[in-house]
Write a protein that holds these residues in place. Structure first.
Motif, short mmCIF file in Angstrom:
data_model
loop_
_atom_site.label_atom_id
_atom_site.label_comp_id
_atom_site.label_asym_id
_atom_site.label_seq_id
_atom_site.Cartn_x
_atom_site.Cartn_y
_atom_site.Cartn_z
N PRO A 109 24.85 38.17 29.41
CA PRO A 109 24.65 36.71 29.37
C PRO A 109 25.57 35.99 30.35
CG PRO A 109 25.92 37.44 27.47
CD PRO A 109 25.45 38.69 28.16
N THR B 263 27.76 26.78 27.23
CA THR B 263 26.36 27.19 27.35
C THR B 263 26.27 28.68 27.62
OG1 THR B 263 25.76 25.02 28.25
CG2 THR B 263 24.18 26.81 28.58
N THR B 264 25.34 29.34 26.95
CA THR B 264 25.09 30.77 27.15
C THR B 264 23.60 30.98 27.41
OG1 THR B 264 26.89 31.39 25.66
CG2 THR B 264 25.24 33.06 26.12
N VAL B 265 23.32 31.76 28.46
CA VAL B 265 21.93 32.10 28.79
C VAL B 265 21.83 33.62 28.93
CG1 VAL B 265 20.03 31.85 30.42
CG2 VAL B 265 21.53 29.90 29.94
N TYR C 73 14.03 34.00 28.33
CA TYR C 73 15.47 34.04 28.17
C TYR C 73 15.87 33.44 26.83
CZ TYR C 73 15.13 29.11 29.49
OH TYR C 73 14.79 27.78 29.54
N PHE D 175 19.01 31.27 24.85
CA PHE D 175 20.04 30.33 25.25
C PHE D 175 20.79 29.84 24.01
CE2 PHE D 175 16.51 27.62 24.18
CZ PHE D 175 17.09 26.53 23.56
N GLN E 271 23.98 26.61 22.98
CA GLN E 271 24.91 25.56 23.40
C GLN E 271 25.80 25.19 22.23
OE1 GLN E 271 22.70 22.22 24.94
NE2 GLN E 271 22.87 22.95 27.05
N PHE F 151 20.50 26.80 19.66
CA PHE F 151 20.15 28.10 20.24
C PHE F 151 18.64 28.27 20.14
CE2 PHE F 151 20.58 29.10 15.77
CZ PHE F 151 19.55 30.00 15.53
#
Length: 444
Positions: free
Chosen positions: A56, A105-107, A284, A286, A288, A305
């Motif tokens: 990620p 933020t994570t993707v 994807y 995600f 936050q 999420f």
């Protein structure tokens, strides 16, 4: 400024090196090889970087911002009640303030349409390409070393032969002069001997200059501030090295240029996959998280999420044409690979035959040298007895010198051609093994 020749310099401050030692010095000091190694390390680092493409992406976005928010809120059924308190409908709010908004933020990529595995495979192929290019540079440098190292040995051999011819003709001039004074030789014979001696002196000086030139080049290649005293002699293996097919098979499997073009072809194929992947959707996950909720706006969430899908409906990059271009690059790489196979087959066959010719020429010259030595001995003896002319002695002396130089030249051609054959078949690193196996060497 006084010029000091390599001949005199080698007798005083030269650095003696065997071929093995010269090769080790070249590997250690060559800037070209250092650059090629750096390129390999760069491609390895980039390939390692692609291994984390499925991990990620985590980022923090911190904004310090001034904002204004206007809000209109209709009261609906509460309007009569609000009217009793002189509250108009709709309610109007306006806020202007400074806020700090830190968002984590994570993707995480789930499906990339094939772009990630294509990028990883292309990066691995780029490492193989860089490795092959390094090997190409290494073999080019080593081949140059063979040419200069054994070229210096050839120049030393030629210089020794030219010196012997000059000294021999000087002795012949002295003998002719003595015979002229006693009436057994003519002035014309003495002049013939002197002309031949002067010609031999010019040949000697030319040979000495040739040695100076190649010695300087060898020292430059090895980054040495002193002349190199080459100690490994010219050599020849009197037996054949084996069948041509053995070298052809090795060339197809090991030649760095073949490996380089295969890597380029694979990269081009992965490039096609990348361009086709751009026509597919991307999936994807995600997430936050608000790191400072006290300054949150009314529309900001505390956390969120989920899963997202991205698909490009229309792009100005003309993705179909990009796919067509990638396909043409793949075709170009594959065609170049086939042409390289063909050229290497031709080159290996020619070089193999040239090596055999040099070997046979070296062996056949041995009888010519023995005959020339015996002829010179007889001509000198006959001249002292007045049975032959001065020209006969001169011709015999020059014939012996020419045969000796020709044999040294054949040995040099053998050594350099062997290096070329091994280079074309991807085996030049084994060159020292052939030196150690040699059963004929030329010493001064």
């Amino acid at each position: 400024m006084m010029f000091v020749s390599a001949v005199s310099a080698q007798n005083s401050v030269s650095e003696p090196l065997s071929f093995d030692q010269a090769r080790a010095t070249l590997v250690r000091k060559s800037d070209a090889l250092a650059a090629a190694e750096a390129n390999v390390r760069s491609k390895v680092a980039l390939s390692d970087a692609t291994k984390s493409l499925r991990l990620p992406d985590i980022s923090v976005d911190v904004r310090r911002m001034e904002f204004q928010k206007s809000l209109s809120l209709p009261l609906g059924s509460l309007a009569p009640v609000a009217g009793a308190f002189d509250i108009a409908s709709p309610l109007e709010f306006q806020e202007r303030d400074w806020r700090t908004r830190p968002i984590l933020t994570t993707v995480l990529p789930i499906y990339s349409g094939g772009q990630i595995p294509a990028a990883q495979s292309a990066a691995s192929a780029a490492v193989r390409q860089a490795t092959a290019e390094r090997d190409l540079q290494s073999q080019s440098q080593l081949l140059q070393l063979v040419q200069l190292y054994f070229g210096q040995q050839l120049a030393k051999q030629a210089l020794a032969v030219r010196r012997d011819v000059r000294d021999g003709l000087q002795q012949h001039v002295d003998n002719t002069d003595q015979l002229e004074r006693t009436g057994f030789a003519t002035k014309a014979q003495r002049l013939q001997a002197e002309v031949a001696r002067d010609q031999a002196e010019r040949e000697y000086q030319r040979a000495r200059n040739d040695l100076d030139t190649i010695s300087a080049s060898l020292a430059q290649l090895l980054r040495s501030d002193r002349p190199i005293d080459t100690t490994t002699p010219l050599f020849v293996l009197t037996t054949s090295l084996g069948s041509l097919d053995k070298f052809l098979q090795s060339a197809r499997a090991q030649h760095p240029q073949i490996r380089r073009l295969k890597a380029l072809s694979q990269q081009a194929g992965e490039g096609v996959k990348v361009q086709k992947a751009k026509l597919k959707p991307q999936l994807y996950a995600f997430g936050q998280y608000d790191l400072y909720r006290d300054d949150a706006l009314i529309t900001d969430s505390d956390w969120a999420f989920g899963i997202g899908v991205k698909y490009t409906l229309l792009s100005g990059k003309n993705r179909n044409q990009q796919i067509a271009a990638a396909l043409e690059q793949q075709f170009q790489a594959e065609a170049g690979l086939q042409e390289a196979h063909n050229q290497i087959n031709i080159g290996v066959g020619k070089t193999y035959n040239d090596l055999e010719s040099a070997r046979q020429q070296f062996l056949l010259l041995n009888s010519s040298i023995e005959l020339a030595r015996e002829s010179l001995r007889l001509q000198e003896l006959s001249f002292r007895e007045g049975q032959v002319t001065s020209l006969d002695v001169i011709d015999a002396r020059l014939q012996l010198g020419g045969a000796l130089v020709e044999r040294a030249q054949a040995a040099y051609e053998y050594d350099v051609t062997l290096a070329r054959l091994l280079e074309m078949s991807g085996q030049l690193n084994n060159y020292q093994d052939y030196i150690h196996q040699a059963d004929k060497v030329l010493t001064q």
